[in-house]
Design an enzyme around this catalytic site. Structure first.
Site, PDB file in Angstrom:
ATOM      1  N   ASP A  76       3.582  14.669   2.191  1.00  0.00           N
ATOM      2  CA  ASP A  76       3.037  15.229   3.424  1.00  0.00           C
ATOM      3  C   ASP A  76       1.873  14.358   3.891  1.00  0.00           C
ATOM      4  O   ASP A  76       0.746  14.470   3.395  1.00  0.00           O
ATOM      5  CB  ASP A  76       2.580  16.674   3.154  1.00  0.00           C
ATOM      6  CG  ASP A  76       2.153  17.391   4.415  1.00  0.00           C
ATOM      7  OD1 ASP A  76       2.415  16.874   5.522  1.00  0.00           O
ATOM      8  OD2 ASP A  76       1.544  18.467   4.302  1.00  0.00           O
ATOM      9  N   ASP A 135       0.848  -1.198   0.000  1.00  0.00           N
ATOM     10  CA  ASP A 135       0.000   0.000   0.000  1.00  0.00           C
ATOM     11  C   ASP A 135       0.885   1.249   0.000  1.00  0.00           C
ATOM     12  O   ASP A 135       2.064   1.185   0.363  1.00  0.00           O
ATOM     13  CB  ASP A 135      -0.907  -0.002   1.238  1.00  0.00           C
ATOM     14  CG  ASP A 135      -2.132   0.914   1.046  1.00  0.00           C
ATOM     15  OD1 ASP A 135      -2.326   1.446  -0.071  1.00  0.00           O
ATOM     16  OD2 ASP A 135      -2.904   1.079   2.025  1.00  0.00           O
ATOM     17  N   GLU A 136       0.336   2.386  -0.415  1.00  0.00           N
ATOM     18  CA  GLU A 136       1.021   3.692  -0.389  1.00  0.00           C
ATOM     19  C   GLU A 136       2.339   3.655  -1.166  1.00  0.00           C
ATOM     20  O   GLU A 136       3.361   4.181  -0.708  1.00  0.00           O
ATOM     21  CB  GLU A 136       1.290   4.132   1.061  1.00  0.00           C
ATOM     22  CG  GLU A 136       0.079   4.137   1.972  1.00  0.00           C
ATOM     23  CD  GLU A 136      -0.927   5.246   1.700  1.00  0.00           C
ATOM     24  OE1 GLU A 136      -0.717   6.047   0.757  1.00  0.00           O
ATOM     25  OE2 GLU A 136      -1.925   5.303   2.418  1.00  0.00           O
TER      26      GLU A 136
HETATM   27  P1  TMP Z   1      -4.579   7.586   0.824  1.00  0.00           P
HETATM   28  O1  TMP Z   1      -4.458   7.662  -0.676  1.00  0.00           O
HETATM   29  O2  TMP Z   1      -4.565   6.187   1.311  1.00  0.00           O
HETATM   30  O3  TMP Z   1      -5.715   8.379   1.341  1.00  0.00           O
HETATM   31  O4  TMP Z   1      -3.255   8.192   1.456  1.00  0.00           O
HETATM   32  C1  TMP Z   1      -2.462   9.137   0.772  1.00  0.00           C
HETATM   33  C2  TMP Z   1      -1.328   9.616   1.663  1.00  0.00           C
HETATM   34  O5  TMP Z   1      -0.447  10.428   0.866  1.00  0.00           O
HETATM   35  C3  TMP Z   1      -1.761  10.487   2.823  1.00  0.00           C
HETATM   36  O6  TMP Z   1      -0.931  10.226   3.942  1.00  0.00           O
HETATM   37  C4  TMP Z   1      -1.497  11.903   2.338  1.00  0.00           C
HETATM   38  C5  TMP Z   1      -0.314  11.727   1.432  1.00  0.00           C
HETATM   39  N1  TMP Z   1      -0.218  12.663   0.304  1.00  0.00           N
HETATM   40  C6  TMP Z   1       1.019  13.251   0.012  1.00  0.00           C
HETATM   41  O7  TMP Z   1       2.012  13.000   0.704  1.00  0.00           O
HETATM   42  N2  TMP Z   1       1.119  14.107  -1.059  1.00  0.00           N
HETATM   43  C7  TMP Z   1       0.060  14.405  -1.879  1.00  0.00           C
HETATM   44  O8  TMP Z   1       0.216  15.178  -2.845  1.00  0.00           O
HETATM   45  C8  TMP Z   1      -1.220  13.784  -1.582  1.00  0.00           C
HETATM   46  C9  TMP Z   1      -2.394  14.055  -2.448  1.00  0.00           C
HETATM   47  C10 TMP Z   1      -1.300  12.933  -0.470  1.00  0.00           C
HETATM   48 MG    MG Z   2      -5.206   4.331   1.378  1.00  0.00          MG
END
Ligand code: TMP
Ligand code: MG
Ligand code: ADP
Length: 184
Positions: free
Chosen positions: A162, A83-84
């Site tokens: 972030d 994931d991620e």
């Molecule tokens: P998610 O897709 O599972 O909701 O998690 C995305 C993670 O990525 C969340 O911790 C926020 C981070 N993020 C960034 O670091 N940079 C970005 O430009 C975006 C959109 C999210």
């Molecule tokens: Mg997620």
């Protein structure tokens, strides 16, 4: 036989982690051996689980970089879940190709675009190798349509990497994204 690569992409809140957890369930119900990884950088809820925005979770091995994946394998896993992926280095590509070539199914989930509308390169690379790309959408936080393809950052601080949730990010459609950026 070689394995399959499935890459799940989309903006935040589009159900990427939920979909990954659904695939994990298919393998665990079938009593197949699997391993789940996540970058340690994403410490939002828990350092040793992947967690969805609807609060379902699965235990995962936290890693700092892609080089930590292969040494953690026993060799007899049927599938690997990550994931991620946007938080991992670009060498993840070679690691994933090696795993599918050696017969493992690999499921990766992550952001395709940053809030600045820039592609995360590691995600793009993995999409190129994928047998299946699943592009998820969110409900646009502004207009309510099921067309949310990009994440908008509602606060000024922090860069393109972030970690966070609803306190700084919303999912929007392209029209509302352009509108919000215009009125800045
Ligand atoms: P998610 O897709 O599972 O909701 O998690 C995305 C993670 O990525 C969340 O911790 C926020 C981070 N993020 C960034 O670091 N940079 C970005 O430009 C975006 C959109 C999210
Ligand atoms: Mg997620
Ligand atoms: P992702 O990993 O892509 O961020 P998750 O699987 O963690 O997505 O979360 C999906 C869940 O987020 C949905 O099932 C829903 O309960 C919740 N959610 C919150 N905001 C939205 C939204 N704008 N659109 C769709 N789902 C949302």
């Amino acid at each position: 036989a070689t394995g399959n690569l499935v890459v799940i992409v989309g903006p935040m809140y589009s159900g990427k982690t939920s979909e990954l957890i659904s695939f994990i369930e298919i393998y665990t119900l079938g009593k197949k051996k699997i391993k789940v990884f996540k970058p340690l950088l994403d410490n939002r809820y828990n350092e040793t689980s992947i967690v969805s925005h609807s609060n379902t979770s699965v235990k995962a091995i936290p890693i700092n970089n892609s080089a930590e994946i292969l040494p953690r394998l026993d060799g007899d896993e049927k599938a690997i879940f990550i994931d991620e992926i946007q938080f991992l280095d670009e060498s993840l590509r070679e690691v994933v190709v090696e795993m599918i070539n050696s017969g493992k199914d690999v499921y990766c989930a992550g952001l395709d675009l940053s809030y600045k509308n820039n592609p995360f390169k590691v995600t793009s690379l993995l999409m190129s190798h994928a047998d299946t790309v699943i592009k998820k959408k969110a409900v646009c936080h502004e207009c309510g349509e099921y067309k949310g393809t990009i994440t908008y950052k509602t606060v000024e601080n922090g860069g393109e990497i972030d970690v966070g949730g609803f306190e700084k990010y919303i999912a929007v459609c392209r029209d509302c994204y352009l509108e919000l950026n215009k009125s800045k």
